[in-house]
Design an enzyme around this catalytic site. Structure first.
Site, PDB file in Angstrom:
ATOM      1  CD  GLU A  36      -6.893   0.372  -6.319  1.00  0.00           C
ATOM      2  OE1 GLU A  36      -7.552   2.064  -6.972  1.00  0.00           O
ATOM      3  OE2 GLU A  36      -6.413  -0.760  -6.861  1.00  0.00           O
ATOM      4  CB  CYS A  37     -10.517   4.198  -0.215  1.00  0.00           C
ATOM      5  SG  CYS A  37     -11.365   5.954   0.697  1.00  0.00           S
ATOM      6  N   GLY A  38      -8.059   6.666   0.758  1.00  0.00           N
ATOM      7  CA  GLY A  38      -7.262   7.135   1.657  1.00  0.00           C
ATOM      8  C   GLY A  38      -7.204   6.498   3.145  1.00  0.00           C
ATOM      9  CB  THR A  40      -7.532   1.138   2.027  1.00  0.00           C
ATOM     10  OG1 THR A  40      -8.726   1.710   0.978  1.00  0.00           O
ATOM     11  CG2 THR A  40      -7.256  -0.052   1.784  1.00  0.00           C
TER      12      THR A  40
END
Length: 184
Positions: A36-38, A40
């Site tokens: 759930e990361c920028g 990803t």
């Protein structure tokens, strides 16, 4: 004291021991990831790199990490299901770990010692955001070799030597892929 990456044993997603000596003779990219990361979407680029170069002696070792921004929630099984369904990931994924600090997986402590932090790619749109966020918690963050964020990548040659480190802001197609190809 470890002299190469082959001196380490890690846990797979089922909790079984895996000796990194099993990867002897292969070029490796060791990555801490988050779902759930920028960054990803990097999973898709990594999978393409893996599919293109695996048969030439290349592997990606994926270590989910929930240490930065709580961006890897869920169990190892949930993370694997997400990566497989969303990005078609086929490269090896291991148990969720911490990569920095007192609870860091020993492998990552070793990787940090071998290739410290050299800064983010200033041309990347998220570089200044990361720097600002990290500086707020630690004004001297850049002087530490620790992993700073999700999708930090360590390149290991066929002899188990850690030869390069790529921050999350490094382009997989433009920067990481050519460095991998040089070692193949």
């Amino acid at each position: 004291m470890a002299t190469s990456i082959y001196d380490f044993t890690v846990k797979d997603q089922q909790g079984n021991d895996v000796s990194l000596a099993d990867y002897r003779g292969r070029v490796l990219l060791v990555v801490n990831t988050a779902t759930e990361c920028g960054f990803t979407p990097t999973y898709a680029q990594l999978e393409e790199l893996y599919r293109n170069l695996h048969d030439r002696g290349f592997d990606i070792l994926d270590f989910p990490c929930d240490q930065f921004g709580h961006e890897a929630p869920g169990t190892d099984e949930e993370i694997a299901a997400f990566c497989t369904s969303r990005f078609g990931v086929t490269f090896p994924q291991f148990a969720k770990i911490e990569v920095s600090g007192e609870n860091a997986e020993p492998l990552f402590s070793y990787l940090e010692q071998q290739q410290g932090f050299k800064g983010f790619d200033e041309g990347h749109e998220l570089a200044s955001l990361l720097e600002g966020m990290l500086a707020k918690n630690d004004p001297d963050f850049a002087s530490s070799p620790s992993v700073k964020w999700n999708f930090t990548k360590f390149l290991v040659d066929r002899d188990g030597n850690v030869v390069r480190r790529f921050e999350p802001t490094a382009s997989v197609p433009d920067v990481v892929a050519p460095a991998v190809e040089e070692l193949l």
